[in-house]
Write a protein that holds these residues in place. Structure first.
Motif, PDB file in Angstrom:
ATOM      1  N   ARG A  23       0.841  -1.207   0.000  1.00  0.00           N
ATOM      2  CA  ARG A  23       0.000   0.000   0.000  1.00  0.00           C
ATOM      3  C   ARG A  23       0.869   1.247   0.000  1.00  0.00           C
ATOM      4  O   ARG A  23       0.598   2.212  -0.724  1.00  0.00           O
ATOM      5  N   THR A  24       1.952   1.240   0.787  1.00  0.00           N
ATOM      6  CA  THR A  24       2.840   2.409   0.812  1.00  0.00           C
ATOM      7  C   THR A  24       3.574   2.552  -0.516  1.00  0.00           C
ATOM      8  O   THR A  24       3.825   3.671  -0.959  1.00  0.00           O
ATOM      9  N   ALA A  25       3.905   1.427  -1.139  1.00  0.00           N
ATOM     10  CA  ALA A  25       4.561   1.470  -2.449  1.00  0.00           C
ATOM     11  C   ALA A  25       3.619   2.067  -3.492  1.00  0.00           C
ATOM     12  O   ALA A  25       4.029   2.938  -4.283  1.00  0.00           O
ATOM     13  N   VAL A  26       2.383   1.622  -3.500  1.00  0.00           N
ATOM     14  CA  VAL A  26       1.401   2.124  -4.467  1.00  0.00           C
ATOM     15  C   VAL A  26       1.172   3.626  -4.255  1.00  0.00           C
ATOM     16  O   VAL A  26       1.145   4.401  -5.214  1.00  0.00           O
ATOM     17  N   SER A  27       1.045   4.031  -3.020  1.00  0.00           N
ATOM     18  CA  SER A  27       0.844   5.451  -2.723  1.00  0.00           C
ATOM     19  C   SER A  27       2.017   6.286  -3.236  1.00  0.00           C
ATOM     20  O   SER A  27       1.821   7.332  -3.875  1.00  0.00           O
ATOM     21  N   TRP A  28       3.234   5.824  -2.970  1.00  0.00           N
ATOM     22  CA  TRP A  28       4.426   6.547  -3.426  1.00  0.00           C
ATOM     23  C   TRP A  28       4.496   6.589  -4.949  1.00  0.00           C
ATOM     24  O   TRP A  28       4.787   7.628  -5.535  1.00  0.00           O
ATOM     25  N   LEU A  29       4.207   5.473  -5.593  1.00  0.00           N
ATOM     26  CA  LEU A  29       4.248   5.429  -7.050  1.00  0.00           C
ATOM     27  C   LEU A  29       3.211   6.376  -7.655  1.00  0.00           C
ATOM     28  O   LEU A  29       3.501   7.085  -8.618  1.00  0.00           O
ATOM     29  N   PHE A  30       2.011   6.401  -7.084  1.00  0.00           N
ATOM     30  CA  PHE A  30       0.992   7.321  -7.592  1.00  0.00           C
ATOM     31  C   PHE A  30       1.417   8.782  -7.407  1.00  0.00           C
ATOM     32  O   PHE A  30       1.043   9.645  -8.197  1.00  0.00           O
ATOM     33  N   ASP A  31       2.200   9.060  -6.382  1.00  0.00           N
ATOM     34  CA  ASP A  31       2.686  10.430  -6.185  1.00  0.00           C
ATOM     35  C   ASP A  31       3.667  10.851  -7.273  1.00  0.00           C
ATOM     36  O   ASP A  31       3.907  12.049  -7.457  1.00  0.00           O
ATOM     37  N   LEU A  32       4.236   9.905  -7.993  1.00  0.00           N
ATOM     38  CA  LEU A  32       5.205  10.209  -9.044  1.00  0.00           C
ATOM     39  C   LEU A  32       4.571  10.482 -10.404  1.00  0.00           C
ATOM     40  O   LEU A  32       5.239  10.990 -11.300  1.00  0.00           O
ATOM     41  N   VAL A  33       3.333  10.108 -10.571  1.00  0.00           N
ATOM     42  CA  VAL A  33       2.676  10.210 -11.879  1.00  0.00           C
ATOM     43  C   VAL A  33       1.580  11.276 -11.834  1.00  0.00           C
ATOM     44  O   VAL A  33       1.178  11.718 -10.759  1.00  0.00           O
ATOM     45  N   PRO A  34       1.083  11.700 -12.995  1.00  0.00           N
ATOM     46  CA  PRO A  34      -0.007  12.685 -13.012  1.00  0.00           C
ATOM     47  C   PRO A  34      -1.230  12.171 -12.243  1.00  0.00           C
ATOM     48  O   PRO A  34      -1.512  10.961 -12.243  1.00  0.00           O
ATOM     49  N   PRO A  35      -1.960  13.070 -11.593  1.00  0.00           N
ATOM     50  CA  PRO A  35      -3.132  12.660 -10.805  1.00  0.00           C
ATOM     51  C   PRO A  35      -4.158  11.854 -11.593  1.00  0.00           C
ATOM     52  O   PRO A  35      -4.834  10.989 -11.030  1.00  0.00           O
ATOM     53  N   TYR A  37      -3.777   9.460 -13.458  1.00  0.00           N
ATOM     54  CA  TYR A  37      -3.460   8.026 -13.467  1.00  0.00           C
ATOM     55  C   TYR A  37      -4.253   7.282 -12.390  1.00  0.00           C
ATOM     56  O   TYR A  37      -4.484   6.084 -12.499  1.00  0.00           O
ATOM     57  N   ARG A  38      -4.668   7.982 -11.338  1.00  0.00           N
ATOM     58  CA  ARG A  38      -5.429   7.340 -10.256  1.00  0.00           C
ATOM     59  C   ARG A  38      -6.788   6.844 -10.742  1.00  0.00           C
ATOM     60  O   ARG A  38      -7.399   5.997 -10.106  1.00  0.00           O
ATOM     61  N   ALA A  39      -7.259   7.357 -11.862  1.00  0.00           N
ATOM     62  CA  ALA A  39      -8.555   6.940 -12.401  1.00  0.00           C
ATOM     63  C   ALA A  39      -8.493   5.570 -13.073  1.00  0.00           C
ATOM     64  O   ALA A  39      -9.531   4.977 -13.358  1.00  0.00           O
ATOM     65  N   HIS A  40      -7.303   5.060 -13.298  1.00  0.00           N
ATOM     66  CA  HIS A  40      -7.159   3.777 -13.981  1.00  0.00           C
ATOM     67  C   HIS A  40      -7.151   2.640 -12.962  1.00  0.00           C
ATOM     68  O   HIS A  40      -6.158   2.426 -12.257  1.00  0.00           O
ATOM     69  N   GLU A  41      -8.241   1.924 -12.899  1.00  0.00           N
ATOM     70  CA  GLU A  41      -8.380   0.808 -11.956  1.00  0.00           C
ATOM     71  C   GLU A  41      -7.272  -0.221 -12.140  1.00  0.00           C
ATOM     72  O   GLU A  41      -6.770  -0.789 -11.167  1.00  0.00           O
ATOM     73  N   VAL A  42      -6.867  -0.440 -13.369  1.00  0.00           N
ATOM     74  CA  VAL A  42      -5.839  -1.451 -13.644  1.00  0.00           C
ATOM     75  C   VAL A  42      -4.527  -1.119 -12.931  1.00  0.00           C
ATOM     76  O   VAL A  42      -3.799  -2.015 -12.520  1.00  0.00           O
TER      77      VAL A  42
END
Length: 122
Positions: A23-35, A37-42
């Motif tokens: 979960r912490t990895a996913v959160s950090w990775l999402f912080d690196l990409v445009p917001p 990207y969070r809309a992509h369930e995949v």
């Protein structure tokens, strides 16, 4: 829980084996990409794919920072005062260093998400 972490492991990501480390990895990775990207369930469903997207995004940003650093003096020499030019160069250098660290972080986190374990060498 693994306690040895590879060089470049991000402080924001808990060690592999810790509860909720992914979960912490996913959160950090999402912080690196445009917001968006969070809309992509995949990407939420497959963290290793998110790591791929983040790696590509960080690499593109790093290349853009390098290109900007190489060309800003020529392209804007007559439009910026010397102090602004030096500040721009400094900003490109800081951004390049930040993105280089992020790229290394993505690399080691992606490896851990794929099940790789880092073993320190003496």
């Amino acid at each position: 829980m693994d306690t040895a972490l590879p060089p470049g492991w991000p402080d924001e990501v808990w060690p592999p084996g810790a509860p909720d480390w992914e979960r912490t990895a996913v959160s950090w990775l999402f912080d690196l990409v445009p917001p968006d990207y969070r809309a992509h369930e995949v990407l939420r469903r497959y963290p290793v794919l998110l790591a791929r997207f983040a790696g590509d995004h960080v690499a593109a940003g790093l290349e853009a920072a390098r290109a900007g650093w190489r060309t800003v003096r020529v392209e804007l020499a007559d439009q910026l005062p010397p102090e602004a030019m030096e500040a721009a160069i400094s900003a490109y250098e800081r951004e390049g260093a930040r993105l280089t660290r992020a790229a290394r972080g993505v690399e080691v986190v992606a490896g851990a998400l794929r099940g790789e374990r880092w073993v320190p060498r003496l």
